[in-house]
Write a protein that holds these residues in place. Structure first.
Motif, PDB file in Angstrom:
ATOM      1  N   HIS A  16       5.300 -70.693  62.602  1.00 50.27           N
ATOM      2  CA  HIS A  16       4.674 -70.280  63.853  1.00 50.27           C
ATOM      3  C   HIS A  16       5.539 -69.219  64.507  1.00 50.27           C
ATOM      4  O   HIS A  16       6.662 -69.476  64.909  1.00 50.27           O
ATOM      5  CB  HIS A  16       4.513 -71.475  64.789  1.00 50.27           C
ATOM      6  CG  HIS A  16       3.552 -72.486  64.281  1.00 50.27           C
ATOM      7  ND1 HIS A  16       2.186 -72.310  64.336  1.00 50.27           N
ATOM      8  CD2 HIS A  16       3.751 -73.675  63.678  1.00 50.27           C
ATOM      9  CE1 HIS A  16       1.597 -73.349  63.803  1.00 50.27           C
ATOM     10  NE2 HIS A  16       2.525 -74.189  63.389  1.00 50.27           N
ATOM     11  N   ARG A  17       5.020 -68.011  64.560  1.00 56.17           N
ATOM     12  CA  ARG A  17       5.675 -66.907  65.276  1.00 56.17           C
ATOM     13  C   ARG A  17       4.704 -66.435  66.338  1.00 56.17           C
ATOM     14  O   ARG A  17       3.608 -65.990  66.026  1.00 56.17           O
ATOM     15  CB  ARG A  17       6.038 -65.777  64.317  1.00 56.17           C
ATOM     16  CG  ARG A  17       7.324 -66.100  63.555  1.00 56.17           C
ATOM     17  CD  ARG A  17       7.795 -64.920  62.779  1.00 56.17           C
ATOM     18  NE  ARG A  17       7.254 -65.076  61.418  1.00 56.17           N
ATOM     19  CZ  ARG A  17       7.052 -64.086  60.578  1.00 56.17           C
ATOM     20  NH1 ARG A  17       7.330 -62.868  60.920  1.00 56.17           N
ATOM     21  NH2 ARG A  17       6.579 -64.319  59.382  1.00 56.17           N
ATOM     22  N   THR A  18       5.114 -66.555  67.571  1.00 54.94           N
ATOM     23  CA  THR A  18       4.219 -66.261  68.680  1.00 54.94           C
ATOM     24  C   THR A  18       4.600 -64.980  69.413  1.00 54.94           C
ATOM     25  O   THR A  18       5.749 -64.560  69.389  1.00 54.94           O
ATOM     26  CB  THR A  18       4.216 -67.426  69.691  1.00 54.94           C
ATOM     27  OG1 THR A  18       5.552 -67.644  70.142  1.00 54.94           O
ATOM     28  CG2 THR A  18       3.677 -68.698  69.067  1.00 54.94           C
ATOM     29  N   THR A  19       3.606 -64.401  70.037  1.00 53.33           N
ATOM     30  CA  THR A  19       3.787 -63.232  70.903  1.00 53.33           C
ATOM     31  C   THR A  19       2.863 -63.414  72.100  1.00 53.33           C
ATOM     32  O   THR A  19       1.981 -64.263  72.093  1.00 53.33           O
ATOM     33  CB  THR A  19       3.414 -61.919  70.190  1.00 53.33           C
ATOM     34  OG1 THR A  19       2.046 -61.986  69.785  1.00 53.33           O
ATOM     35  CG2 THR A  19       4.288 -61.658  68.993  1.00 53.33           C
ATOM     36  N   ALA A  29      -1.045 -65.939  74.888  1.00 56.84           N
ATOM     37  CA  ALA A  29      -0.138 -66.168  73.772  1.00 56.84           C
ATOM     38  C   ALA A  29      -0.946 -66.177  72.479  1.00 56.84           C
ATOM     39  O   ALA A  29      -2.071 -66.682  72.447  1.00 56.84           O
ATOM     40  CB  ALA A  29       0.584 -67.496  73.955  1.00 56.84           C
ATOM     41  N   HIS A  30      -0.370 -65.606  71.428  1.00 52.70           N
ATOM     42  CA  HIS A  30      -1.000 -65.569  70.109  1.00 52.70           C
ATOM     43  C   HIS A  30       0.031 -65.992  69.071  1.00 52.70           C
ATOM     44  O   HIS A  30       1.225 -65.792  69.262  1.00 52.70           O
ATOM     45  CB  HIS A  30      -1.454 -64.148  69.757  1.00 52.70           C
ATOM     46  CG  HIS A  30      -2.542 -63.634  70.621  1.00 52.70           C
ATOM     47  ND1 HIS A  30      -3.853 -63.636  70.235  1.00 52.70           N
ATOM     48  CD2 HIS A  30      -2.515 -63.098  71.862  1.00 52.70           C
ATOM     49  CE1 HIS A  30      -4.592 -63.118  71.203  1.00 52.70           C
ATOM     50  NE2 HIS A  30      -3.791 -62.786  72.207  1.00 52.70           N
ATOM     51  N   ARG A  36      -4.580 -69.206  69.531  1.00 56.61           N
ATOM     52  CA  ARG A  36      -4.552 -68.382  70.738  1.00 56.61           C
ATOM     53  C   ARG A  36      -4.537 -69.295  71.946  1.00 56.61           C
ATOM     54  O   ARG A  36      -5.321 -70.237  72.017  1.00 56.61           O
ATOM     55  CB  ARG A  36      -5.781 -67.478  70.821  1.00 56.61           C
ATOM     56  CG  ARG A  36      -5.767 -66.387  69.804  1.00 56.61           C
ATOM     57  CD  ARG A  36      -6.956 -65.496  69.982  1.00 56.61           C
ATOM     58  NE  ARG A  36      -6.921 -64.466  68.952  1.00 56.61           N
ATOM     59  CZ  ARG A  36      -7.607 -63.352  69.015  1.00 56.61           C
ATOM     60  NH1 ARG A  36      -8.405 -63.128  70.022  1.00 56.61           N
ATOM     61  NH2 ARG A  36      -7.509 -62.468  68.055  1.00 56.61           N
ATOM     62  N   GLY A  37      -3.667 -68.998  72.874  1.00 56.82           N
ATOM     63  CA  GLY A  37      -3.592 -69.777  74.103  1.00 56.82           C
ATOM     64  C   GLY A  37      -4.595 -69.268  75.119  1.00 56.82           C
ATOM     65  O   GLY A  37      -5.212 -68.222  74.942  1.00 56.82           O
ATOM     66  N   PRO A  38      -4.755 -70.021  76.202  1.00 54.46           N
ATOM     67  CA  PRO A  38      -5.685 -69.593  77.253  1.00 54.46           C
ATOM     68  C   PRO A  38      -5.154 -68.382  78.011  1.00 54.46           C
ATOM     69  O   PRO A  38      -3.956 -68.125  78.030  1.00 54.46           O
ATOM     70  CB  PRO A  38      -5.754 -70.820  78.173  1.00 54.46           C
ATOM     71  CG  PRO A  38      -4.469 -71.542  77.940  1.00 54.46           C
ATOM     72  CD  PRO A  38      -4.093 -71.284  76.503  1.00 54.46           C
ATOM     73  N   ALA A  39      -6.065 -67.645  78.623  1.00 54.89           N
ATOM     74  CA  ALA A  39      -5.676 -66.499  79.446  1.00 54.89           C
ATOM     75  C   ALA A  39      -4.996 -67.014  80.698  1.00 54.89           C
ATOM     76  O   ALA A  39      -5.486 -67.935  81.351  1.00 54.89           O
ATOM     77  CB  ALA A  39      -6.907 -65.674  79.804  1.00 54.89           C
ATOM     78  N   ARG A  40      -3.855 -66.448  81.003  1.00 52.35           N
ATOM     79  CA  ARG A  40      -3.067 -66.871  82.165  1.00 52.35           C
ATOM     80  C   ARG A  40      -2.770 -65.665  83.040  1.00 52.35           C
ATOM     81  O   ARG A  40      -2.549 -64.573  82.529  1.00 52.35           O
ATOM     82  CB  ARG A  40      -1.731 -67.472  81.718  1.00 52.35           C
ATOM     83  CG  ARG A  40      -1.840 -68.602  80.752  1.00 52.35           C
ATOM     84  CD  ARG A  40      -2.196 -69.859  81.449  1.00 52.35           C
ATOM     85  NE  ARG A  40      -2.006 -71.004  80.548  1.00 52.35           N
ATOM     86  CZ  ARG A  40      -2.206 -72.229  80.919  1.00 52.35           C
ATOM     87  NH1 ARG A  40      -2.608 -72.511  82.143  1.00 52.35           N
ATOM     88  NH2 ARG A  40      -2.025 -73.215  80.073  1.00 52.35           N
ATOM     89  N   THR A  48       5.319 -70.082  78.065  1.00 53.87           N
ATOM     90  CA  THR A  48       5.483 -71.529  77.909  1.00 53.87           C
ATOM     91  C   THR A  48       4.465 -72.068  76.917  1.00 53.87           C
ATOM     92  O   THR A  48       4.793 -72.907  76.064  1.00 53.87           O
ATOM     93  CB  THR A  48       5.340 -72.237  79.270  1.00 53.87           C
ATOM     94  OG1 THR A  48       6.357 -71.752  80.149  1.00 53.87           O
ATOM     95  CG2 THR A  48       5.466 -73.745  79.128  1.00 53.87           C
ATOM     96  N   ASP A  49       3.218 -71.602  76.997  1.00 48.00           N
ATOM     97  CA  ASP A  49       2.190 -72.006  76.029  1.00 48.00           C
ATOM     98  C   ASP A  49       2.651 -71.678  74.611  1.00 48.00           C
ATOM     99  O   ASP A  49       2.519 -72.496  73.698  1.00 48.00           O
ATOM    100  CB  ASP A  49       0.866 -71.283  76.297  1.00 48.00           C
ATOM    101  CG  ASP A  49       0.200 -71.702  77.601  1.00 48.00           C
ATOM    102  OD1 ASP A  49       0.520 -72.788  78.136  1.00 48.00           O
ATOM    103  OD2 ASP A  49      -0.648 -70.918  78.071  1.00 48.00           O
ATOM    104  N   ALA A  50       3.199 -70.482  74.421  1.00 50.17           N
ATOM    105  CA  ALA A  50       3.653 -70.046  73.105  1.00 50.17           C
ATOM    106  C   ALA A  50       4.810 -70.904  72.607  1.00 50.17           C
ATOM    107  O   ALA A  50       4.830 -71.319  71.439  1.00 50.17           O
ATOM    108  CB  ALA A  50       4.074 -68.576  73.150  1.00 50.17           C
ATOM    109  N   GLU A  51       5.755 -71.209  73.484  1.00 46.63           N
ATOM    110  CA  GLU A  51       6.895 -72.035  73.091  1.00 46.63           C
ATOM    111  C   GLU A  51       6.458 -73.431  72.686  1.00 46.63           C
ATOM    112  O   GLU A  51       6.922 -73.981  71.699  1.00 46.63           O
ATOM    113  CB  GLU A  51       7.900 -72.117  74.242  1.00 46.63           C
ATOM    114  CG  GLU A  51       8.645 -70.831  74.490  1.00 46.63           C
ATOM    115  CD  GLU A  51       9.463 -70.868  75.776  1.00 46.63           C
ATOM    116  OE1 GLU A  51       9.543 -71.938  76.412  1.00 46.63           O
ATOM    117  OE2 GLU A  51      10.017 -69.817  76.128  1.00 46.63           O
TER     118      GLU A  51
END
Length: 56
Positions: A16-19, A29-30, A36-40, A48-51
């Motif tokens: 898992h490599r996030t950006t 976050a992707h 894909r995380g929610p739009a913030r 934080t979502d990515a971590e």
């Protein structure tokens, strides 16, 4: 066969490599796994979502 000490990485488990990416006023976050995380509105929350995703 000799047994090795320590944890081994399970085969075929994607890393898992996030950006984070910005789109207008929102940040998302992707991950390379397709998640894909929610739009913030807060960049810090998208990070934080990515971590949290990367720790799964």
């Amino acid at each position: 066969m000799a047994q090795q000490d320590g944890p081994e990485s399970p085969p075929n488990v994607p890393e898992h490599r996030t950006t984070t990416m910005e789109k207008g006023r929102f940040c998302m976050a992707h991950c390379i796994c397709g998640w894909r995380g929610p739009a913030r509105r807060a960049r810090s929350q998208a990070r934080t979502d990515a971590e949290q995703h990367a720790m799964r």
